[in-house]
Design a protein around this motif. Sequence first.
Motif, PDB file in Angstrom:
ATOM      1  N   SER A   1      -3.859 -10.883  -6.154  1.00 12.32           N
ATOM      2  CA  SER A   1      -2.994 -10.614  -7.242  1.00 12.32           C
ATOM      3  C   SER A   1      -2.283  -9.283  -7.339  1.00 12.32           C
ATOM      4  O   SER A   1      -2.977  -8.257  -7.068  1.00 12.32           O
ATOM      5  N   THR A   2      -1.199  -9.331  -7.811  1.00  7.99           N
ATOM      6  CA  THR A   2      -0.267  -8.051  -7.872  1.00  7.99           C
ATOM      7  C   THR A   2      -0.740  -7.462  -9.422  1.00  7.99           C
ATOM      8  O   THR A   2      -1.423  -8.069 -10.332  1.00  7.99           O
TER       9      THR A   2
ATOM     10  N   GLY B   1       6.882  -9.292  -8.045  1.00  8.16           N
ATOM     11  CA  GLY B   1       5.837  -9.842  -8.926  1.00  8.16           C
ATOM     12  C   GLY B   1       4.852 -10.466  -8.345  1.00  8.16           C
ATOM     13  O   GLY B   1       3.741 -10.695  -8.685  1.00  8.16           O
ATOM     14  N   ILE B   2       5.002 -11.100  -7.054  1.00  8.85           N
ATOM     15  CA  ILE B   2       4.141 -11.644  -6.119  1.00  8.85           C
ATOM     16  C   ILE B   2       4.395 -11.036  -4.888  1.00  8.85           C
ATOM     17  O   ILE B   2       5.543 -10.684  -4.370  1.00  8.85           O
ATOM     18  N   ASP B   3       3.260 -10.634  -4.291  1.00  7.12           N
ATOM     19  CA  ASP B   3       3.047  -9.902  -2.782  1.00  7.12           C
ATOM     20  C   ASP B   3       2.345 -10.945  -1.891  1.00  7.12           C
ATOM     21  O   ASP B   3       1.368 -11.175  -1.804  1.00  7.12           O
TER      22      ASP B   3
ATOM     23  N   GLU C   1      -0.429  -2.028  -3.295  1.00  6.83           N
ATOM     24  CA  GLU C   1       0.185  -1.080  -2.470  1.00  6.83           C
ATOM     25  C   GLU C   1       1.871  -1.276  -2.591  1.00  6.83           C
ATOM     26  O   GLU C   1       2.582  -0.341  -2.280  1.00  6.83           O
ATOM     27  N   ARG C   2       2.071  -2.494  -2.888  1.00  4.65           N
ATOM     28  CA  ARG C   2       3.811  -2.846  -2.741  1.00  4.65           C
ATOM     29  C   ARG C   2       4.283  -2.886  -4.092  1.00  4.65           C
ATOM     30  O   ARG C   2       5.264  -3.508  -4.258  1.00  4.65           O
ATOM     31  N   PHE C   3       3.547  -2.475  -4.971  1.00  2.00           N
ATOM     32  CA  PHE C   3       4.172  -2.736  -6.305  1.00  2.00           C
ATOM     33  C   PHE C   3       5.464  -2.369  -6.698  1.00  2.00           C
ATOM     34  O   PHE C   3       6.202  -3.106  -7.573  1.00  2.00           O
ATOM     35  N   TRP C   4       5.943  -1.277  -6.173  1.00  2.00           N
ATOM     36  CA  TRP C   4       7.192  -0.710  -6.644  1.00  2.00           C
ATOM     37  C   TRP C   4       8.480  -1.520  -5.798  1.00  2.00           C
ATOM     38  O   TRP C   4       9.505  -1.348  -6.007  1.00  2.00           O
TER      39      TRP C   4
END
Length: 304
Positions: free
Chosen positions: A143-144, A119-121, A112-115
Amino acid sequence: YNIENRIDEMKSKRARIWHRLTGIIKSLCLFLLLASLFLGASFSYGLFRGILDSAPDIHKIHVGPTEYATKIYDKKGNLMSTLVTEGSNRERVSYEELPKDLINAFVAIEDERFWSHNGIDFRSIMRAIKGVVSDDSSAGGGSTITQQLLKNNVFGGGLHEGKFEKYVRKIQEQYLALELEDQPGLDKKEIKKSILTEYLNTINLGANTLGVKVAARRYFNKEVSELSLSESTVIAAITKNPSKLNPITHPENNAVRRKQVLHNMLSQGYIDESRYQEALNDPVYERIQNVNLVTQGEDKPYSY
């Protein structure tokens, strides 16, 4: 009086000796503790540094898929046949061909926080750790999408790993994810688009389909650009377990996961309540079964 003084002196001498002895012991214990911490930290740093140094060079690897279906054309440019071997039933799709609902569906359920992440959440990692501790399988992974792409195409999907190899791969995966998303001179949004495109071209989507382009044709007999919101969420629901969530053989399982995809899209602001309800009420699985019947009735020669 002299005897009492002598006794006091003896007691005082013993006390001083004991005090010095305990002081030496405490100092020795503190020294051993600090030495142990220093050696442990040095060993951990050396091990960590070695793991990073042995990671693939992000500038020399290809993070996208390499196996695609082979198409044979006649001399007039007409398609004659498509040859597919194991692990190659894939056709490349560009970012421009991807419908917005499909992009949002995958981001909503997978990362959900891809944008916004690099690279790491870390929030997802902590959530995943909490899920493991509390034995909550619905908590999701840490994992993203970037890490999943690297796992699939650089680390061979993480298959046949021992416990130590898994930890090594995870560390290298996170390191390369940071490297991949931080490339000087390249626009951050374009890097994200490229990563997402490679990811959607890579993933296993059940029924021997790899990538969203082939999946759209297999399940809906459509080009990927023509997928509706309802159809996009069916495909996004498959990735967690392509066999168990196959919409042909296990539509009931896929429907549960698809509802979660739609719920995430609603809560993250990608769709409103009316579109959410419209998608839920769509008899999408009936269409999938109809397409499957037609597909099964087609003659498909597999001559090599």
